[in-house]
Write a protein that holds these residues in place. Structure first.
Motif, PDB file in Angstrom:
ATOM      1  N   MET A   1       3.715  13.509  -3.458  1.00 54.50           N
ATOM      2  CA  MET A   1       2.990  14.745  -3.713  1.00 54.50           C
ATOM      3  C   MET A   1       2.079  14.632  -4.950  1.00 54.50           C
ATOM      4  N   PHE A   2       2.259  13.562  -5.744  1.00 54.24           N
ATOM      5  CA  PHE A   2       1.454  13.386  -6.953  1.00 54.24           C
ATOM      6  C   PHE A   2       0.353  12.341  -6.770  1.00 54.24           C
ATOM      7  N   ASP A   3       0.096  11.917  -5.539  1.00 50.15           N
ATOM      8  CA  ASP A   3      -0.890  10.854  -5.307  1.00 50.15           C
ATOM      9  C   ASP A   3      -2.289  11.215  -5.811  1.00 50.15           C
ATOM     10  N   ASN A   4      -2.633  12.506  -5.802  1.00 47.60           N
ATOM     11  CA  ASN A   4      -3.965  12.917  -6.258  1.00 47.60           C
ATOM     12  C   ASN A   4      -4.098  12.876  -7.778  1.00 47.60           C
ATOM     13  N   GLU A   5      -2.995  12.697  -8.482  1.00 47.97           N
ATOM     14  CA  GLU A   5      -3.010  12.742  -9.939  1.00 47.97           C
ATOM     15  C   GLU A   5      -2.811  11.384 -10.588  1.00 47.97           C
ATOM     16  N   VAL A   6      -2.663  10.331  -9.799  1.00 50.75           N
ATOM     17  CA  VAL A   6      -2.399   9.000 -10.369  1.00 50.75           C
ATOM     18  C   VAL A   6      -3.488   8.023  -9.961  1.00 50.75           C
ATOM     19  N   PRO A   7      -3.670   6.921 -10.706  1.00 47.89           N
ATOM     20  CA  PRO A   7      -4.688   5.918 -10.363  1.00 47.89           C
ATOM     21  C   PRO A   7      -4.452   5.335  -8.973  1.00 47.89           C
ATOM     22  N   GLU A   8      -5.495   4.759  -8.397  1.00 42.03           N
ATOM     23  CA  GLU A   8      -5.469   4.246  -7.031  1.00 42.03           C
ATOM     24  C   GLU A   8      -4.361   3.218  -6.818  1.00 42.03           C
ATOM     25  N   ASP A   9      -4.223   2.298  -7.788  1.00 40.67           N
ATOM     26  CA  ASP A   9      -3.251   1.211  -7.607  1.00 40.67           C
ATOM     27  C   ASP A   9      -1.803   1.656  -7.763  1.00 40.67           C
ATOM     28  N   THR A  10      -1.586   2.871  -8.216  1.00 38.06           N
ATOM     29  CA  THR A  10      -0.206   3.343  -8.380  1.00 38.06           C
ATOM     30  C   THR A  10       0.168   4.435  -7.383  1.00 38.06           C
ATOM     31  N   LYS A  11      -0.715   4.690  -6.434  1.00 37.09           N
ATOM     32  CA  LYS A  11      -0.382   5.665  -5.397  1.00 37.09           C
ATOM     33  C   LYS A  11       0.729   5.131  -4.500  1.00 37.09           C
ATOM     34  N   THR A  12       1.388   6.027  -3.851  1.00 41.83           N
ATOM     35  CA  THR A  12       2.437   5.610  -2.926  1.00 41.83           C
ATOM     36  C   THR A  12       1.832   4.995  -1.669  1.00 41.83           C
ATOM     37  N   PHE A  13       2.639   4.187  -0.976  1.00 41.77           N
ATOM     38  CA  PHE A  13       2.169   3.518   0.241  1.00 41.77           C
ATOM     39  C   PHE A  13       3.386   3.310   1.130  1.00 41.77           C
ATOM     40  N   ASP A  14       3.419   4.010   2.249  1.00 41.85           N
ATOM     41  CA  ASP A  14       4.567   3.909   3.152  1.00 41.85           C
ATOM     42  C   ASP A  14       4.142   3.492   4.544  1.00 41.85           C
ATOM     43  N   HIS A  15       5.036   3.695   5.539  1.00 42.97           N
ATOM     44  CA  HIS A  15       4.735   3.267   6.903  1.00 42.97           C
ATOM     45  C   HIS A  15       3.500   3.966   7.472  1.00 42.97           C
ATOM     46  N   VAL A  16       3.326   5.212   7.124  1.00 40.94           N
ATOM     47  CA  VAL A  16       2.153   5.947   7.622  1.00 40.94           C
ATOM     48  C   VAL A  16       0.877   5.305   7.112  1.00 40.94           C
ATOM     49  N   ASN A  17       0.809   5.003   5.809  1.00 40.62           N
ATOM     50  CA  ASN A  17      -0.368   4.355   5.240  1.00 40.62           C
ATOM     51  C   ASN A  17      -0.583   2.964   5.825  1.00 40.62           C
ATOM     52  N   PHE A  18       0.517   2.239   6.042  1.00 43.23           N
ATOM     53  CA  PHE A  18       0.385   0.897   6.605  1.00 43.23           C
ATOM     54  C   PHE A  18      -0.169   0.945   8.018  1.00 43.23           C
ATOM     55  N   ASN A  19       0.278   1.895   8.830  1.00 42.43           N
ATOM     56  CA  ASN A  19      -0.245   2.008  10.192  1.00 42.43           C
ATOM     57  C   ASN A  19      -1.720   2.381  10.203  1.00 42.43           C
ATOM     58  N   LEU A  20      -2.164   3.171   9.194  1.00 45.01           N
ATOM     59  CA  LEU A  20      -3.564   3.570   9.116  1.00 45.01           C
ATOM     60  C   LEU A  20      -4.447   2.463   8.549  1.00 45.01           C
ATOM     61  N   CYS A  21      -3.903   1.681   7.607  1.00 40.78           N
ATOM     62  CA  CYS A  21      -4.712   0.651   6.940  1.00 40.78           C
ATOM     63  C   CYS A  21      -3.827  -0.541   6.570  1.00 40.78           C
ATOM     64  N   PRO A  22      -3.521  -1.395   7.553  1.00 38.96           N
ATOM     65  CA  PRO A  22      -2.613  -2.521   7.277  1.00 38.96           C
ATOM     66  C   PRO A  22      -3.183  -3.575   6.346  1.00 38.96           C
ATOM     67  N   ASN A  23      -4.553  -3.571   6.146  1.00 35.99           N
ATOM     68  CA  ASN A  23      -5.170  -4.560   5.263  1.00 35.99           C
ATOM     69  C   ASN A  23      -5.305  -4.042   3.826  1.00 35.99           C
TER      70      ASN A  23
END
Length: 552
Positions: free
Chosen positions: A321-343
């Motif tokens: 829920m805090f992804d909009n408040e943190v730098p790009e490299d420290t955002k969360t990344f889970d299965h949903v993100n991997f399915n959308l952008c595996p690279n």
């Protein structure tokens, strides 16, 4: 040293299954050799001729030169085929005996009592004897189960099975030939209990039966059932097990050396104190299968580890829920993100965090088993996690430097865990998923089969976990601890030392930029990671997480 004569318990079938045994498959890696395997091997060394035990006694004097074990070979076993009426036991037992070169003993019945050595059948004289001395067999029982003689019939059936089992052991010891029986005196009580439940006999008769059984059964070498897994139907058919110590509250307390002096680990163990891992590719029905398996076996089900282990904090906050408040490299990344952008750059870190999550969950599962005695069923494990790394690498989702870092991390951590007793699964097939399945078959299953039992589609209750007794045998070696103090050490490690084990992941990988977060970015994210937010008060005293909370 393994015992020279072992008894195997084959195929327990519950009445609710109502199935027939249509074929017989011989497992060749269990010390027993089927016909095809025996014919492919060189002829065995010659054995002494069978001793004529039917007509002669085996005396102490004869034992000085006629050694019993000199006749034994791989197939000198006692196999008992169990199952309800009309489940195909006779056909299966005959097929099994023929393939293994054993002697088949048909199921004991009242002919043992009623047909005399001269060939006369006592049933032919029923019209000439008093009512209470007439014969009473299965035919009579089916016609009149409440008959006064039904009680005596059940005790005579136990006697017949007991006598036949003695004959089978005598045959094995004097000829070296294995034997296959249908039912045994060890299982006879299930019929007594069924008759008692239907009020075909009184409690006094039941008590007499059990006194008779207690006086006789310990003289026999029993089927090797001690370390087999028991399903719900089988457990309910057996007498209640002895009471075990209450589960230890390992979540809130440490298991210390002092406690280990009086709280023994193995005193909580039973047949089902096992680690079972359900493996398989995505969408193969693992969760439903694992949940059903755990329910039937009375085990604890651990759903598949995911990124919630890292991202959901003890106070319920989800770091996503805090992804909009943190730098790009420290955002969360889970299965949903991997399915959308595996690279994505974070995909590499995602795979290593998944391994970490599975590793931590496996420690929790071992801690649960050691402190409660309850077996555990997991979906996937850290031992199989590498198949996803290999699939990602084959599809160029991550670089070779990441792969090398993963394997260095794995080598530094994996040997601290005890491998599962049993790996089972279901297979599906549909470039990424196909590679996952290929890695499962070509690497993982071959490796894990060296250490664990491997079950694909089979009867789980038939697996004998006590057959591996040799010190250097790799299979189940992790679970052959000779002393109680060794079990206590393992229990302390998994109960108290999870933080120490998780610290093994702190390997510096400075040559892999995908796995590095800058100090500034890490600082900006850190304020959201430790279980509180900027709006909460009392921050000075929030310096400790609960015992079983994982740190990122």
């Amino acid at each position: 040293m393994a015992t020279l004569v072992r008894t195997a318990f084959v195929k327990v079938i519950t009445p609710s299954q109502g199935c027939k045994i249509a074929s017989c498959t011989i497992i060749q890696n269990r010390n027993i050799s089927g016909k095809a395997l025996r014919e492919s091997l060189p002829p065995p060394p010659a054995k002494p001729a069978p001793f004529d035990y039917v007509n002669k006694d085996y005396t102490w004097l004869r034992s000085l030169f006629d050694r019993t074990t000199h006749r034994f070979d791989d197939n000198s076993k006692v196999i008992v085929v169990e199952g309800p009426v009309a489940s195909g036991k006779t056909e299966f037992a005959a097929c099994l005996a023929q393939d293994l070169g054993m002697k088949h003993f048909p199921e004991a019945n009242m002919d043992i009592h009623y047909i005399r050595p001269n060939g006369y059948d006592l049933r032919m004289f029923d019209n000439e004897v008093p009512e209470d001395t007439k014969t009473f067999d299965h035919v009579n029982f089916n016609l009149c189960p409440n008959h006064r003689l039904a009680s005596n019939f059940q005790i005579m059936m136990y006697t017949a099975r007991y006598g036949q089992y003695i004959d089978a052991l005598a045959h094995l010891f004097n000829t070296g030939q294995g034997v296959v029986l249908e039912r045994s005196p060890f299982s006879d009580f299930v019929f007594l209990e069924a008759m008692f439940s239907q009020k075909y006999l009184r409690k006094a008769v039941k008590n007499v039966y059990y006194r008779l059984r207690a006086n006789t059964i310990e003289e026999l070498m029993r089927p090797h059932l001690n370390r087999n897994i028991s399903g719900k139907a089988l457990r309910e058919s057996l007498p209640p097990p002895p009471a075990k110590p209450a589960p230890f509250d390992y979540v809130n307390k440490d298991y210390t050396w002092l406690r280990s002096l009086f709280d023994r680990t193995t005193h909580r163990f039973d047949d089902n104190s096992k680690v079972i891992v359900v493996e398989g590719p995505v969408a193969s029905g693992k969760t439903e299968f694992a949940a059903c398996l755990a329910q039937d076996l009375g085990m604890k089900h651990f759903p598949e580890a995911n990124m919630d282990i890292h991202y959901i904090r003890p106070n319920g906050y989800d770091l996503r829920m805090f992804d909009n408040e943190v730098p790009e490299d420290t955002k969360t990344f889970d299965h949903v993100n991997f399915n959308l952008c595996p690279n994505h750059r974070l995909a590499s870190n995602f795979q290593i965090m998944m391994y970490t999550a599975r590793y931590g969950q496996y420690i929790d599962a071992l801690a649960h088993l050691f402190n409660t005695g309850q077996g555990v069923v997991l979906e996937r494990s850290p031992f199989s996690d590498f198949v996803f790394l290999e699939a990602m690498f084959s599809q160029k989702y991550l670089r070779k430097a990441v792969k090398n870092a993963y394997y260095r991390l794995r080598a530094n951590t994996i040997e601290e865990l005890m491998r599962p007793h049993l790996v089972t699964g279901k297979a599906l097939t549909p470039a990424f998923l196909a590679e996952v399945e290929r890695q499962y078959k070509s690497r993982y299953l071959q490796d894990i089969a060296t250490h664990s039992e491997l079950l694909v589609v089979e009867d789980i209750e038939r697996i004998n976990f006590d057959q591996y007794t040799e010190r250097e045998d790799p299979k189940l070696k992790d679970w052959r601890l000779p002393r109680e103090v060794d079990w206590a050490d393992k229990r302390m490690l998994y109960t108290n030392g999870k933080y120490w084990l998780m610290n093994l992941f702190a390997l510096p990988e400075l040559d892999v930029p995908e796995l590095i977060t800058s100090a500034e970015d890490a600082y900006n994210r850190e304020k959201f990671e430790h279980g509180y937010t900027r709006n909460e008060s009392g921050l000075l005293i929030k310096n400790k997480l609960p015992k079983y909370t994982e740190c990122i």
